[in-house]
Design an enzyme around this catalytic site. Structure first.
Site, PDB file in Angstrom:
ATOM      1  N   THR A  12     -16.780  32.700  16.902  1.00 42.61           N
ATOM      2  CA  THR A  12     -15.834  32.409  17.982  1.00 42.61           C
ATOM      3  C   THR A  12     -16.182  33.154  19.269  1.00 42.61           C
ATOM      4  O   THR A  12     -15.985  32.634  20.369  1.00 42.61           O
ATOM      5  CB  THR A  12     -14.407  32.785  17.527  1.00 42.61           C
ATOM      6  OG1 THR A  12     -14.084  31.955  16.410  1.00 42.61           O
ATOM      7  CG2 THR A  12     -13.384  32.573  18.617  1.00 42.61           C
ATOM      8  N   SER A  53     -19.549  31.421  11.205  1.00 38.23           N
ATOM      9  CA  SER A  53     -19.905  32.198  10.004  1.00 38.23           C
ATOM     10  C   SER A  53     -19.476  31.479   8.735  1.00 38.23           C
ATOM     11  O   SER A  53     -19.975  31.777   7.657  1.00 38.23           O
ATOM     12  CB  SER A  53     -19.328  33.604  10.066  1.00 38.23           C
ATOM     13  OG  SER A  53     -17.931  33.604   9.906  1.00 38.23           O
ATOM     14  N   THR A  85     -15.814  35.651  12.487  1.00 39.62           N
ATOM     15  CA  THR A  85     -14.922  36.547  11.736  1.00 39.62           C
ATOM     16  C   THR A  85     -14.673  36.070  10.301  1.00 39.62           C
ATOM     17  O   THR A  85     -14.259  36.856   9.462  1.00 39.62           O
ATOM     18  CB  THR A  85     -13.568  36.674  12.448  1.00 39.62           C
ATOM     19  OG1 THR A  85     -13.031  35.357  12.634  1.00 39.62           O
ATOM     20  CG2 THR A  85     -13.705  37.367  13.778  1.00 39.62           C
ATOM     21  N   ASP A  86     -14.909  34.787  10.033  1.00 40.88           N
ATOM     22  CA  ASP A  86     -14.489  34.252   8.733  1.00 40.88           C
ATOM     23  C   ASP A  86     -15.201  34.911   7.550  1.00 40.88           C
ATOM     24  O   ASP A  86     -14.594  35.123   6.499  1.00 40.88           O
ATOM     25  CB  ASP A  86     -14.712  32.732   8.683  1.00 40.88           C
ATOM     26  CG  ASP A  86     -13.716  31.977   9.557  1.00 40.88           C
ATOM     27  OD1 ASP A  86     -12.785  32.609  10.092  1.00 40.88           O
ATOM     28  OD2 ASP A  86     -13.863  30.749   9.701  1.00 40.88           O
TER      29      ASP A  86
HETATM   30  N1  ASP Z   1     -12.966  31.870  13.146  1.00 36.85           N
HETATM   31  C1  ASP Z   1     -14.301  32.263  13.125  1.00 36.85           C
HETATM   32  C2  ASP Z   1     -14.662  33.301  14.177  1.00 36.85           C
HETATM   33  O1  ASP Z   1     -13.809  34.011  14.527  1.00 36.85           O
HETATM   34  C3  ASP Z   1     -15.311  31.224  13.088  1.00 36.85           C
HETATM   35  C4  ASP Z   1     -16.489  31.850  12.424  1.00 36.85           C
HETATM   36  O2  ASP Z   1     -16.313  32.611  11.507  1.00 36.85           O
HETATM   37  O3  ASP Z   1     -17.593  31.648  12.908  1.00 36.85           O
HETATM   38  O4  ASP Z   1     -15.752  33.446  14.638  1.00 36.85           O
END
Ligand code: ASP
Length: 344
Positions: A12, A53, A85-86
């Site tokens: 993100t 991710s 973050t995932d």
């Molecule tokens: N929601 C995720 C992020 O915060 C998407 C990911 O993991 O790429 O990046």
């Protein structure tokens, strides 16, 4: 002047809205431009990829960790990685399991995309750069810096889907606080011996099997049938299963597949307490209790241990679990094919 290398992977923090949804398109050099280079630092950049991710596989993860090692060249004082973050808690943990260097590696990301009216990525990246340059982060292993706090790799979890304080380490807390230019040490992470993992290739398959009210043994047996080299149970409470799953654990372990027990509860260690399908039965069936590790981090640990010691991974697992005393009665068992269920 401290020298930091920034590696970008997507997520993100690198995303912008497009016709089909958010897509990670921003390169490291532009992420750095948005964050600004903190005073006293020189930052070099490189790009490992631009992916969410959630789309990474274990081979990608090994490649990323190899890039982190390359980024820690002789002229560098620390590395910062931007990442979605995932699955951040998995990447940061694998990077930490193999990290054998006093210099810090700091992962960060964002909850709001770079083209949002109030992106959180630039401040997170600036804080991560400060942490990577801080003497307080030396010998602390691989850290995850987010929303003004840095967490040790082990025990960190994503706890919010959208709010900016996305991460916590339940029962452990943060190790550093970042306020403006200041990095304040709060606690010292406890780390295990680095695992000498070959970063070429892939990790063995380890599946996570969830427990839910009335769960039968179909998923657990399917994991074994699909060729899993290890299984992690996302068990109830302090480490309990249904009678059907507990019975199947004995067969799976007897078939040479190690089984770790974690909890679907976000905080606290598991313990072999109950019979009737509970943790005492799982321990008798040969499962190993994985302290307070999340199922996702336990999966990474077991996969790394299996990669290094395919015939006898549990000493590596239990050695790592034992370092901070959160593992309750980790029992060493050797998952030899054909061996009967061990007794606790
Ligand atoms: N929601 C995720 C992020 O915060 C998407 C990911 O993991 O790429 O990046």
């Amino acid at each position: 002047m401290r020298r930091i290398h920034l590696l970008a992977t997507g997520g993100t923090i690198a995303s912008r809205r497009g016709p089909d949804g958010l897509a990670p398109v921003t390169r490291a050099v532009d992420l750095l431009a948005a964050a600004g280079t903190p005073d006293g630092l020189t930052v070099t950049t490189s790009d490992v990829g631009t992916v969410g991710s959630f789309a990474l596989g274990t081979a990608d993860l090994l490649r990323l960790v190899a890039e982190v090692h390359r980024g820690l060249g002789p002229e560098v004082d620390g590395v910062v990685v931007t990442h979605g973050t995932d699955t951040l808690e998995e990447s940061v943990f694998l990077a930490d399991l193999v990290h054998d260097d006093p210099r810090p590696v700091v992962f960060t990301g964002a909850q709001r995309p770079s083209d949002s009216p109030a992106p959180d990525g630039p401040a997170n990246l600036a804080a991560a750069l400060r942490v990577a340059a801080s003497p307080s982060a030396r010998d602390a292993g691989v850290l995850l810096c987010f929303d003004g706090l840095a967490f040790a790799a082990r025990g960190v979890r994503k706890v919010e889907t959208l709010r900016s304080g996305a991460f916590a380490a339940p029962g452990r807390g943060p190790v550093l606080r970042v306020t403006g230019d200041e990095v304040t040490a709060l606690s010292r992470p406890v780390r295990g011996t680095p695992i000498p993992l070959d970063l070429d290739g892939d990790l063995p398959r380890v599946d996570v099997v969830p427990l839910y009210l009335g769960a039968d043994d179909v998923l657990l047996r399917a994991a074994a049938g699909a060729g899993a080299a290890g299984v992690v149970l996302q068990a109830f409470g302090a480490g309990n299963a249904t009678p059907a799953v507990a019975a199947a654990v004995g067969d799976v372990v007897a078939g040479g597949i190690p089984v770790l027990v974690c909890s679907r509860v976000p905080a606290g260690p598991v313990a072999p307490l109950y019979t009737g399908g509970g943790g005492a039965d799982l321990a008798r069936a040969g499962a190993v209790f994985a302290g307070d590790l999340s199922p996702w981090q336990a999966r990474v640990l077991l996969a790394a241990a299996l990669a290094v010691a395919p015939a006898d991974p549990l000493p590596i697992v239990t050695g790592h679990l034992a370092v901070d005393g959160t593992a309750q009665d980790p029992v060493r068992r050797s998952p030899r094919p054909g061996a009967g269920p061990a007794s606790a």
